[in-house]
Enzyme design. Structure first.
Site, PDB file in Angstrom:
ATOM      1  N   TYR A   1       0.866  -1.179   0.000  1.00 34.86           N
ATOM      2  CA  TYR A   1       0.000   0.000   0.000  1.00 34.86           C
ATOM      3  C   TYR A   1       0.902   1.227   0.000  1.00 34.86           C
ATOM      4  CZ  TYR A   1      -4.061   2.775   1.504  1.00 34.86           C
ATOM      5  OH  TYR A   1      -5.048   3.698   1.599  1.00 34.86           O
TER       6      TYR A   1
ATOM      7  N   LYS B   1     -20.011 -20.176 -11.661  1.00 32.02           N
ATOM      8  CA  LYS B   1     -19.128 -20.092 -12.832  1.00 32.02           C
ATOM      9  C   LYS B   1     -17.729 -19.656 -12.375  1.00 32.02           C
ATOM     10  CE  LYS B   1     -22.224 -20.581 -16.335  1.00 32.02           C
ATOM     11  NZ  LYS B   1     -22.153 -21.455 -17.497  1.00 32.02           N
TER      12      LYS B   1
ATOM     13  N   ALA C   1     -28.093 -19.353 -27.341  1.00 31.29           N
ATOM     14  CA  ALA C   1     -27.391 -20.622 -27.558  1.00 31.29           C
ATOM     15  C   ALA C   1     -27.774 -21.248 -28.899  1.00 31.29           C
ATOM     16  CB  ALA C   1     -27.699 -21.577 -26.404  1.00 31.29           C
TER      17      ALA C   1
HETATM   18  N1  LIG Z   1     -26.184 -27.042 -21.621  1.00 34.40           N
HETATM   19  C1  LIG Z   1     -25.601 -25.881 -21.801  1.00 34.40           C
HETATM   20  O1  LIG Z   1     -24.386 -25.732 -21.796  1.00 34.40           O
HETATM   21  C2  LIG Z   1     -26.445 -24.685 -22.002  1.00 34.40           C
HETATM   22  C3  LIG Z   1     -27.814 -24.752 -21.906  1.00 34.40           C
HETATM   23  N2  LIG Z   1     -28.539 -23.643 -22.121  1.00 34.40           N
HETATM   24  C4  LIG Z   1     -29.971 -23.764 -21.953  1.00 34.40           C
HETATM   25  O2  LIG Z   1     -30.624 -23.448 -23.164  1.00 34.40           O
HETATM   26  C5  LIG Z   1     -31.808 -22.727 -22.894  1.00 34.40           C
HETATM   27  C6  LIG Z   1     -31.800 -21.412 -23.661  1.00 34.40           C
HETATM   28  O3  LIG Z   1     -30.753 -20.580 -23.187  1.00 34.40           O
HETATM   29  P1  LIG Z   1     -30.409 -19.211 -23.938  1.00 34.40           P
HETATM   30  O4  LIG Z   1     -30.230 -19.439 -25.389  1.00 34.40           O
HETATM   31  O5  LIG Z   1     -29.323 -18.594 -23.161  1.00 34.40           O
HETATM   32  O6  LIG Z   1     -31.766 -18.388 -23.683  1.00 34.40           O
HETATM   33  P2  LIG Z   1     -32.521 -17.353 -24.633  1.00 34.40           P
HETATM   34  O7  LIG Z   1     -33.543 -16.716 -23.762  1.00 34.40           O
HETATM   35  O8  LIG Z   1     -31.556 -16.493 -25.353  1.00 34.40           O
HETATM   36  O9  LIG Z   1     -33.248 -18.281 -25.733  1.00 34.40           O
HETATM   37  C7  LIG Z   1     -34.262 -19.202 -25.437  1.00 34.40           C
HETATM   38  C8  LIG Z   1     -35.086 -19.383 -26.705  1.00 34.40           C
HETATM   39  O10 LIG Z   1     -35.921 -20.517 -26.497  1.00 34.40           O
HETATM   40  C9  LIG Z   1     -37.206 -20.177 -26.972  1.00 34.40           C
HETATM   41  N3  LIG Z   1     -38.221 -21.002 -26.346  1.00 34.40           N
HETATM   42  C10 LIG Z   1     -38.656 -20.970 -25.079  1.00 34.40           C
HETATM   43  N4  LIG Z   1     -39.633 -21.872 -24.899  1.00 34.40           N
HETATM   44  C11 LIG Z   1     -39.796 -22.509 -26.084  1.00 34.40           C
HETATM   45  C12 LIG Z   1     -40.650 -23.543 -26.547  1.00 34.40           C
HETATM   46  N5  LIG Z   1     -41.552 -24.074 -25.740  1.00 34.40           N
HETATM   47  N6  LIG Z   1     -40.515 -23.963 -27.832  1.00 34.40           N
HETATM   48  C13 LIG Z   1     -39.620 -23.398 -28.652  1.00 34.40           C
HETATM   49  N7  LIG Z   1     -38.794 -22.406 -28.278  1.00 34.40           N
HETATM   50  C14 LIG Z   1     -38.890 -21.965 -27.011  1.00 34.40           C
HETATM   51  C15 LIG Z   1     -37.361 -18.693 -26.622  1.00 34.40           C
HETATM   52  O11 LIG Z   1     -38.382 -18.059 -27.378  1.00 34.40           O
HETATM   53  C16 LIG Z   1     -35.974 -18.177 -26.985  1.00 34.40           C
HETATM   54  O12 LIG Z   1     -35.878 -17.790 -28.326  1.00 34.40           O
HETATM   55  C17 LIG Z   1     -31.886 -22.582 -21.380  1.00 34.40           C
HETATM   56  O13 LIG Z   1     -32.673 -23.620 -20.855  1.00 34.40           O
HETATM   57  C18 LIG Z   1     -30.456 -22.759 -20.936  1.00 34.40           C
HETATM   58  O14 LIG Z   1     -30.369 -23.299 -19.637  1.00 34.40           O
HETATM   59  C19 LIG Z   1     -27.989 -22.440 -22.478  1.00 34.40           C
HETATM   60  C20 LIG Z   1     -26.642 -22.320 -22.566  1.00 34.40           C
HETATM   61  C21 LIG Z   1     -25.756 -23.425 -22.282  1.00 34.40           C
HETATM   62  C1  LIG Z   2     -24.964 -23.830 -18.719  1.00 40.02           C
HETATM   63  C2  LIG Z   2     -25.420 -22.464 -18.898  1.00 40.02           C
HETATM   64  O1  LIG Z   2     -24.640 -21.556 -19.044  1.00 40.02           O
HETATM   65  C3  LIG Z   2     -26.852 -22.221 -18.933  1.00 40.02           C
HETATM   66  O2  LIG Z   2     -27.637 -23.151 -18.830  1.00 40.02           O
HETATM   67  O3  LIG Z   2     -27.227 -21.042 -19.058  1.00 40.02           O
HETATM   68 MG   LIG Z   3     -25.521 -19.636 -19.084  1.00 43.14          MG
END
Ligand SMILES: NC(=O)C1=CN([C@@H]2O[C@H](COP(=O)(O)OP(=O)(O)OC[C@H]3O[C@@H](n4cnc5c(N)ncnc54)[C@H](O)[C@@H]3O)[C@@H](O)[C@H]2O)C=CC1
Ligand SMILES: CC(=O)C(=O)O
Ligand SMILES: [Mg+2]
Length: 472
Positions: A113, A168, A272
């Site tokens: 410091y 994370k 995603a």
């Molecule tokens: N396993 C992994 O490493 C990861 C998993 N995820 C999962 O993927 C999912 C989406 O995450 P993000 O893309 O970050 O969210 P986001 O909010 O950007 O996108 C989600 C999309 O899913 C659509 N959606 C929701 N319900 C739906 C349905 N019943 N039918 C069709 N489309 C539908 C929404 O309209 C939206 O466009 C979450 O459940 C998240 O936990 C996301 C990132 C990493």
């Molecule tokens: C794994 C992750 O980043 C998510 O489900 O949003």
């Molecule tokens: Mg995430």
């Protein structure tokens, strides 16, 4: 999923009268509800009663209330408290800051410091790049969220997002030796988020954006990449895409199909879903159909969401329209990045033989693996309690370790593809099978392989600003 006593592991603090009840009777009662006693700790004991913490793991959380009601009625037992092991683990948060050197005397004090620290400050003032050598910058990443798309839980806000960001940060440290700070911003305005992250950037060697919903995430990431000179990486887009591609390379080997031939349906065209589609297109996939809440995205329609217009123009060559169920007919691969429980067994039956199902919504997958394991070629989820965990945790520690070590300006396409191939390549051909297409999170070799291949790609693509010692 909800707060409170919702998990599978609970700790019961019981006062048990030695006159009225035998301990074995309690264990039998727990077993009758599908529970197992996995630990017993004596807290205090007297002639008449003992107080014990009994840790119970229970397969069906719905049984917890019934079991507790029976324990409360048992003569000679008083339930003093009930806690959820997961909540206990979160008390006071999951991480803390640790100094690297102790401050034991005045000399130490004046060096860490004032007054001596001033000389270090001035050295950085004269040459800003020295921040990488003389501060935490070179090993520190900000994990930034606005709480708008936390796992699959939706827009739960910055306070509720913190436990994920702390998790994370733990994974960054344990798996990649990267120091990461969880930062949850109390704004969901694109310009304010960009401004806040730019203002934070001097302390950090990289920015990991997390759980920021689409479409704002695309602009936030692009603007920060353009305006900052450190890597900015939206984990839900690119971390997920890298691991998904790695998993698909190996899953297609298991079912004997090739990426350029398969029909792939991506459900959930958010952060995603878009990034996973982009990486698969760049790797040679041809027939991808995106589906969101209102059905398949097709170039015959115009969407408000600019990214969806891009998406529709670059996918769905046959311009299919209709529901998820309709477009899944004869598909080879389902990639779920949407919401829990939206895929039906009947839909899977209409897919081609040996379908690959990546049901990656968290925490509840699009379909439970046990409902389709008899008809699927390969199944993967985002969770750690099933085989084949496709989760961005396999990517972000290694990719940032590499980016920090070679002081990369950005994490580019070459580095992402190298990471995916490194992850897929961790599994030897003789190990590959339908239950083992992707290395486990604790596979140390995977992080090291990702680091090595990503540094090589960063150097080859000209974004590395230094060559790490082990590459010289
Ligand atoms: N396993 C992994 O490493 C990861 C998993 N995820 C999962 O993927 C999912 C989406 O995450 P993000 O893309 O970050 O969210 P986001 O909010 O950007 O996108 C989600 C999309 O899913 C659509 N959606 C929701 N319900 C739906 C349905 N019943 N039918 C069709 N489309 C539908 C929404 O309209 C939206 O466009 C979450 O459940 C998240 O936990 C996301 C990132 C990493
Ligand atoms: C794994 C992750 O980043 C998510 O489900 O949003
Ligand atoms: Mg995430």
């Amino acid at each position: 999923m909800q707060g409170g006593i919702g998990g599978k592991n609970i700790i019961l603090r019981l006062e048990i009268s030695t006159e009225h009840i035998q301990f074995g009777q309690l264990i039998t009662l727990v077993n009758e509800h599908g529970g197992d006693v996995i630990a017993i700790d004596v807290i205090r004991t007297s002639e008449k009663a003992t107080v014990r913490d009994i840790t119970v793991t229970i397969a069906d959380p719905a049984e917890i209330d019934r079991m507790i009601a029976r324990i409360k009625k048992a003569q000679g037992v008083k339930v003093l408290s009930i806690s959820d092991r997961t909540f206990l683990l979160h008390l006071g948060g999951k991480i803390e800051m640790q100094p690297k050197v102790p401050i034991q005397n005045r000399d130490d004090l004046s060096r860490v410091y004032t007054p001596d620290v001033a000389r270090v400050c001035m050295a950085i003032h004269e040459e800003q790049d020295k921040a990488f050598r003389l501060t935490i910058k070179r090993n520190t990443v900000a994990v930034v969220s606005d709480g708008s798309a936390v796992l699959g839980l939706g827009n739960i806000g910055p306070y509720a997002a913190m436990p994920v960001m702390e998790g994370k940060a733990m994974l960054f440290k344990q798996l990649g030796s990267v120091d990461a700070f969880p930062i949850c911003l109390d704004t969901q305005d694109t310009e304010e988020i960009i401004k806040a992250i730019k203002q934070l950037a001097p302390a950090f060697g990289g920015i990991n954006l997390e759980d920021i919903s689409s479409p704002r995430c695309f602009e936030i990431e692009q603007r920060l990449r353009d305006e900052l000179d450190i890597p900015v990486f939206h984990d839900d887009q690119h971390g997920t895409a890298v691991v998904l591609y790695a998993g698909l390379i190996n899953a297609l080997k298991v079912v004997g199909k090739s990426l350029s031939d398969v029909k792939i349906v991506v459900c959930g065209i958010g952060a995603a879903g878009v990034a996973c589609t982009k990486i698969l297109l760049s790797a040679g996939a041809v027939n991808i159909i995106g589906v969101d809440r209102h059905g398949a995205l097709t170039a015959d329609e115009t969407y408000e969401h600019p990214m969806w217009n891009w998406y529709a123009q670059h996918t769905n060559p046959e311009r299919l329209s209709g529901t998820l169920s309709e477009v899944l007919k004869d598909a080879d691969v389902f990639i779920g990045l949407s919401a829990g429980g939206i895929l039906q067994r009947e839909d899977v039956k209409r897919m081609k033989e040996a379908p690959v199902l990546f049901t990656m919504a968290n925490p509840v997958p699009e379909i439970n693996p046990e409902d389709v394991e008899d008809i699927a070629g390969v199944i993967a989820t985002g969770r750690s309690d099933y085989p084949n965990q496709i989760n961005n945790v396999l990517c972000f520690p290694g990719i940032f370790r590499a980016a920090l070590d070679c002081r990369a300006r950005e994490i580019n396409e070459e580095m992402k593809l190298a990471a995916a191939e490194a992850i897929a390549g961790t599994i030897r051909p003789d190990e590959l099978n339908k239950l083992y297409i992707i290395p486990g999170v604790f596979n140390e070799g995977a992080v090291q392989q990702v680091r090595k291949k990503v540094i090589q790609a960063a150097i080859a693509s000209g974004t590395a600003r230094r060559v790490p010692r082990d590459f010289r």
